[in-house]
Structures are given as C-alpha cells and as structure tokens.
Scaffold this active site. Structure first.
Site: not given
Length: 205
Positions: A61, A78-79
C-alpha cells in the site's frame, strides 16, 4: 468503478482478443445517469494515484500505478449500476448507451492525458466480452465519486433541518399580517369587536 490487480485480457465470445495488460489495474467503470465531468475527473485522479502496490522494499500500500509505471485496462460495465427489485436486476440508473459511450471515451482520453497513452488499454464498448482477470491478492477496491457517497442518514438529517427551517419561515408574520393584528385605537370607527365591547361598557351607568 471497481479496481482489480490483473494480468487481464478481454475478448468477445468466440472472437479474437481485443487487448491485454500485464501487472497493473483493471478498471470496471459503471457510469451513472448523474455522472458529470466533475465525477470523471475525480475518478481519473483516484485511479492513477491510489496507493495499492508495494514499494521496492516490499512494503504494501505504498505505490500507485503511475509510480510503478504499470498498465491500466478499462472496461465499461453498466451492470455496476444495478438496483435489485426483488430478485430482478434493474439498470435504469445507468447512463443510456449513446451518452455513456461519449462519457467513457472522454474518461479514456483524460486517463491518457494524465498518464502515458500507451499504458492505457480498453475493451470494446457495448460488446459482450469474456474478461479474464488474474486477481492478485486477491484485492478488489470499490471507488465512488463524492456525489455518490452521501450517507442516507445524513441526508435524512439535512432534509429534517430544511423542513424545520421552512416551518420557521411560515411562522414569521408578514408586514401586512402585523398591520391586521395590531391593536386598534378606541376612537377608530373601524375598531374590533373587543374595542367596541370596551366602549359599550364605559357607557353603562
């Protein structure tokens, strides 16, 4: 947007491979009806600057995709704007196809301007694809634009505060109301019934 750590490659069903990347980010971008240039710019900054990779010493990280000079593969999805109605998915919150394609292309353009164009890859907009992702970790991070992160409880609180303000405003009498409610002079011939009562009582012996 959803971020995965690939290698990754999308290809149409039964077709040839469209593009692929090695180590980097796979971005699944769900475009909402409410998204604007502001949201687009926010997502570009976040995707390129998010510290999700390890540094040279192995510390996790610590580094962004730009720090590591890794690739980014974008797929319009789009889902991600799905709302469940019972068990049935509903996509009315997704931006319509023509608008979404323009938005998506603008998104790619902004990524390429902010980074290295040759390191930004994409799938085929609107195509039915098989996306092969080798998720490293596995790590999947969900990013939302600021407009989409309003706490519903906080929104309800703000709505109640607004309603209280509106009620307070309605309680403040207007100038004409003050004039109507002002006490009338006894000598005023158009005195109220209370004033007339006072006058009649004075006339009584």
């Amino acid at each position: 947007a959803l971020l995965f750590f690939p290698p990754c490659s999308p290809s149409p069903v039964g077709g040839e491979q469209i593009s692929s990347i090695g180590r980097g980010l796979c971005v699944l971008l769900g475009i909402s009806l409410e998204d604007t240039q502001r949201e687009l710019e926010h997502m570009v900054r976040k995707i390129l600057n998010l510290r999700v990779f390890e540094d040279e010493s192995g510390k996790h990280w610590s580094k962004s995709v730009m720090d590591k000079q890794y690739e980014v593969l974008c797929v319009s999805q789009f889902t991600l704007q799905c709302i469940l109605k019972g068990n049935k998915p509903d996509y009315h919150m997704a931006m319509p196809t023509e608008q979404a394609e323009c938005f998506y292309n603008n998104f790619l353009e902004q990524l390429r301007k902010a980074y290295k164009p040759e390191l930004i890859k994409d799938g085929k907009f609107g195509a039915y694809m098989q996306v092969h992702i080798q998720n490293d970790g596995p790590v999947t991070i969900e990013l939302e634009s600021p407009a989409a992160t309003v706490d519903p409880k906080q929104l309800t609180k703000l709505e109640k505060q607004q309603q209280r303000k509106e009620k307070t405003r309605t309680k403040v009498p207007s100038e004409s109301s003050r004039e109507r409610n002002a006490p009338r002079n006894k000598d005023d011939p158009s005195a109220s019934s209370g004033a007339e009562g006072d006058v009649s009582s004075e006339r009584e012996p």
